[in-house]
Design a protein around this motif. Structure first.
Motif, PDB file in Angstrom:
ATOM      1  N   VAL A  26       0.840  -1.200   0.000  1.00 19.41           N
ATOM      2  CA  VAL A  26       0.000   0.000   0.000  1.00 19.41           C
ATOM      3  C   VAL A  26       0.875   1.251   0.000  1.00 19.41           C
ATOM      4  CG1 VAL A  26      -1.636   1.337   1.384  1.00 19.41           C
ATOM      5  CG2 VAL A  26      -1.985  -1.123   1.076  1.00 19.41           C
ATOM      6  N   ALA A 122      -8.589   2.997   2.295  1.00 15.15           N
ATOM      7  CA  ALA A 122      -8.865   2.077   1.196  1.00 15.15           C
ATOM      8  C   ALA A 122     -10.324   2.205   0.775  1.00 15.15           C
ATOM      9  CB  ALA A 122      -8.569   0.644   1.627  1.00 15.15           C
ATOM     10  N   VAL A 125     -12.813  -0.818   3.534  1.00 15.58           N
ATOM     11  CA  VAL A 125     -12.016  -0.993   4.744  1.00 15.58           C
ATOM     12  C   VAL A 125     -12.452  -2.266   5.455  1.00 15.58           C
ATOM     13  CG1 VAL A 125     -11.418  -0.032   6.995  1.00 15.58           C
ATOM     14  CG2 VAL A 125     -11.634   1.479   5.003  1.00 15.58           C
ATOM     15  N   ARG A 132      -3.589  -2.384   6.909  1.00 14.78           N
ATOM     16  CA  ARG A 132      -3.549  -2.271   5.450  1.00 14.78           C
ATOM     17  C   ARG A 132      -4.465  -1.174   4.931  1.00 14.78           C
ATOM     18  NH1 ARG A 132      -6.413  -7.099   2.617  1.00 14.78           N
ATOM     19  NH2 ARG A 132      -8.185  -5.848   3.374  1.00 14.78           N
ATOM     20  N   ASP A 133      -5.675  -1.075   5.491  1.00 22.34           N
ATOM     21  CA  ASP A 133      -6.730  -0.263   4.873  1.00 22.34           C
ATOM     22  C   ASP A 133      -6.890   1.123   5.482  1.00 22.34           C
ATOM     23  OD1 ASP A 133      -7.187  -2.484   3.340  1.00 22.34           O
ATOM     24  OD2 ASP A 133      -8.915  -3.178   4.496  1.00 22.34           O
ATOM     25  N   PRO A 137      -2.326   3.524   4.339  1.00 22.70           N
ATOM     26  CA  PRO A 137      -2.591   4.614   3.384  1.00 22.70           C
ATOM     27  C   PRO A 137      -2.493   5.997   4.003  1.00 22.70           C
ATOM     28  CG  PRO A 137      -4.608   3.350   3.833  1.00 22.70           C
ATOM     29  CD  PRO A 137      -3.468   2.583   4.418  1.00 22.70           C
TER      30      PRO A 137
END
Length: 280
Positions: A26, A122, A125, A132-133, A137
């Motif tokens: 990401v 993201a 989510v 990650r989400d 980011p």
């Protein structure tokens, strides 16, 4: 716009799954010029206090960065995701106390926001993978120079979740404190300033303070592991300025039968269980 060349990454994700790589990916997609320093991904699962200790003792030795930390047993609940501004860098992660000691090591929280801007997250989510989400980011955008206030509404730094201070018990004859960390070598770091060792002489008694009959070990005051013979126990000030116990060529954690959170008592010879104590 200003930004950061570095992101640091600390988690309990382990190394046997793809979680760390997904977060790296990401960052690479959103901020390909930013480099990532992996602090550790072997924090014991869900051990927020251990993650906080590792991060706080590391950030001061890293370049200015956005520091992402994810030890998040409350992921997907109503706990907040936050980003914090400090004089020494930014921190991103869950509002569960994980980030505060590192923020203090970087000069204290000067600004805090809740991560609610959907354009920064993201498109979908996951409720169980905010690393990650949400956090990756956000960190990538901040490192690329996006302003912190755009991530979400401001928070009062005083309202951030903080971990309870570890209880330390002190008398004239002894000091009792919890084990803060046990490192890869079995060295035992106490939640105690190194200066606490100044109350003792050249040797001191050490035992686990859990209410069971205590096996008392003798430690020698020293500056490093080689100040005692092989197999000897040394009480010293470690690289983080904490009181610590180590065995030359061995594992103090095994000798004392302790792990993080267990309580250890340091005492002068002949002073093991005095009748009165105080709490600092």
């Amino acid at each position: 716009m200003t930004g950061y060349d570095w992101i640091s990454f600390t988690t309990d994700y382990g190394l046997s799954d793809g979680y760390v790589a997904a977060c790296h990916g990401v960052v690479a997609r959103l901020a390909p010029a930013v480099r990532v320093i992996d602090v550790t991904h072997l924090v014991p699962p869900g051990d927020v206090a251990r993650g906080a200790e590792v991060l706080a003792q590391t950030v001061g030795h890293l370049p200015p960065a956005v520091h992402v930390a994810v030890v998040d047993p409350g992921v997907g609940t109503d706990r907040r995701g936050v980003a914090l501004g400090t004089p020494g860098g930014l921190l991103v992660g869950p509002d569960n106390g994980l980030l505060i000691p590192a923020a203090e090591a970087l000069g204290g929280v000067t600004e805090a926001v809740e991560l609610t801007n959907p354009d920064w997250l993201a498109p979908q989510v996951s409720r169980t993978f905010h690393g990650r989400d949400v956090f990756a980011p956000v960190a990538a955008r901040l490192a690329a120079g996006a302003p912190l206030p755009q991530a979400g509404p401001a928070l009062d730094p005083a309202a951030l979740v903080r971990l309870p201070a570890p209880p330390v018990r002190v008398t004239d004859g002894w000091v009792e404190a919890p084990v803060a960390t046990v490192d890869h070598f079995g060295n035992v770091q106490l939640a105690l300033a190194g200066s606490a060792l100044d109350r003792f002489g050249g040797t001191l008694g050490v035992h686990r303070a859990d209410g069971s009959p205590a096996e008392v070990h003798t430690a020698r005051r020293g500056g490093t592991f080689g100040d005692v013979p092989p197999g000897g126990l040394v009480a010293h000030v470690d690289s983080a300025g904490r009181a610590a116990l180590a065995v030359n060529g061995g594992r103090a954690a095994d000798l004392l039968a302790v792990t993080a959170g267990d309580r250890v008592r340091l005492h002068r010879s002949g002073v093991v269980d005095p009748p009165d104590d105080t709490m600092d």
